[in-house]
Scaffold this motif. Sequence first.
Motif, mmCIF file in Angstrom:
data_model
loop_
_atom_site.group_PDB
_atom_site.id
_atom_site.type_symbol
_atom_site.label_atom_id
_atom_site.label_comp_id
_atom_site.label_asym_id
_atom_site.label_seq_id
_atom_site.Cartn_x
_atom_site.Cartn_y
_atom_site.Cartn_z
ATOM 1 N N LEU A 26 35.083 8.985 51.773
ATOM 2 C CA LEU A 26 35.697 8.937 50.449
ATOM 3 C C LEU A 26 34.930 9.825 49.468
ATOM 4 O O LEU A 26 34.770 9.487 48.292
ATOM 5 N N ASP A 27 34.475 10.964 49.963
ATOM 6 C CA ASP A 27 33.788 11.942 49.108
ATOM 7 C C ASP A 27 34.549 13.267 49.124
ATOM 8 O O ASP A 27 33.962 14.343 49.132
ATOM 9 N N ASN A 28 35.857 13.176 49.093
ATOM 10 C CA ASN A 28 36.695 14.365 49.178
ATOM 11 C C ASN A 28 36.616 15.239 47.933
ATOM 12 O O ASN A 28 36.916 16.430 47.990
ATOM 13 N N GLY A 29 36.197 14.654 46.805
ATOM 14 C CA GLY A 29 36.017 15.443 45.598
ATOM 15 C C GLY A 29 34.881 16.442 45.735
ATOM 16 O O GLY A 29 34.873 17.483 45.067
ATOM 17 N N ALA A 30 33.912 16.130 46.598
ATOM 18 C CA ALA A 30 32.799 17.052 46.844
ATOM 19 C C ALA A 30 33.186 18.102 47.868
ATOM 20 O O ALA A 30 32.971 19.295 47.676
ATOM 21 N N THR A 31 33.755 17.659 48.978
ATOM 22 C CA THR A 31 34.317 18.590 49.967
ATOM 23 C C THR A 31 35.270 17.817 50.854
ATOM 24 O O THR A 31 35.028 16.644 51.170
ATOM 25 N N SER A 32 36.354 18.455 51.214
ATOM 26 C CA SER A 32 37.309 17.827 52.122
ATOM 27 C C SER A 32 36.861 18.047 53.569
ATOM 28 O O SER A 32 35.988 18.864 53.846
ATOM 29 N N GLN A 33 37.472 17.309 54.460
ATOM 30 C CA GLN A 33 37.202 17.518 55.875
ATOM 31 C C GLN A 33 38.116 18.611 56.436
ATOM 32 O O GLN A 33 39.072 19.031 55.789
#
Length: 405
Positions: A26-33
């Motif tokens: 749930l850290d997609n704001g930093a980088t997506s997968q």
Amino acid sequence: MFNIDNIRKDFPILSRKVHGKPLVYLDNGATSQTPIQVIDAIVDYYSNYNANIHRGVHTLSQEATDKYEEARHKIQHHFNAKHAHEIIMTSGTTESINLVAHGFASLLKKDDEIIVSALEHHSNIVPWQMLCEKTGAILRVIPMNDSGELVMSAYDNLLSDKTKLVFVNHISNALGTINPIEKIIKKAHQVGAAVLIDGAQACPHVKPDVQALDADFYVASAHKMCGPTGVGMLYGKESWLNKLPPYQGGGEMIAEVTFEKTTYADLPHKFEAGTPNICGGIAFGAAIDYLNSIGFDNIASYEHELLEYASKKLLEIEGLKIYGPKLSHKTSVISFNLEGIHPYDVGTILDKLGIAVRTGHHCAQPIMAYFKIPGTIRASFAFYNTKEEVDILVEGVKKAKMMLS
């Protein structure tokens, strides 16, 4: 059809475990997968046609050049730029902003004014402060309110014939606020100012149309859009890009070099000195293809459903506060705190449960200063997340509260 089970199979990393627990990312704001389709494009480049571009006559160079320029055209069509040469390949949003700031150093004079918003990432603050120090221009700030939204009446009052440039993010990385960029651009143009939109946080969730927006500059990073790190793009209107001087000197950006004088290449190469991130650019194009295959209407609808569900569940926890605007004015980011508990401590416990969230000021310290807090816990969702993962997050936050209270 939007099938979450099939989508998740595209992302190998989602099947791994962290501290013995299934990963809940749930850290997609930093980088997506990164989906396997993009990973395959990277492997294909290095396995089959790895070569430098634009200058080689041999087959591999020509193949790499074709694929790289094909990616530029994919980016052009995705953002609806009028010309492919209005797309400048960069290392990401930060370099794109710095490129424009560097260019405006030759266009601004003392006491000119430039406007930034209170909701910006540091990357859309610091380059402009440096520009003001260099030119004597004055930095003005659009204030925010308690809902984490810009005070548009104050923006109206800041605009004048002294305003030369306005820069604002499309969506806040810290709060998820969707800014009214159409109005911001239109009002700036009425006083003759150019506008740069930081689209880093918007592009995973929406499909910007730069011509419809009438943006002068729009910037984005591939790694927020299921692509690789180290590559991004600057869109600039042809007329503006022609006014700006080159950002760096070197190979590729020249037309002719003598010891007496150098002339520069036409767009886009004027701003693309040196060997680019060839593989990254090609993979950026593959990521755009992947996102469009999912469909941005599907992405927006599904992520909003996740946002509503997660917000409701988290707010059932006593002492939990969410920062930012109402759900209709934000994207799938929840920035929150537990009363009396430092966000870092909560994030550490969540990590032990396999849950990846971001804690801290999110490179947006002015926002945290406004709320008088050290930072927040930020859960940022993507279209490959699930309600089951939201439930795991909620139970993790409850456990952290119990342990730290």
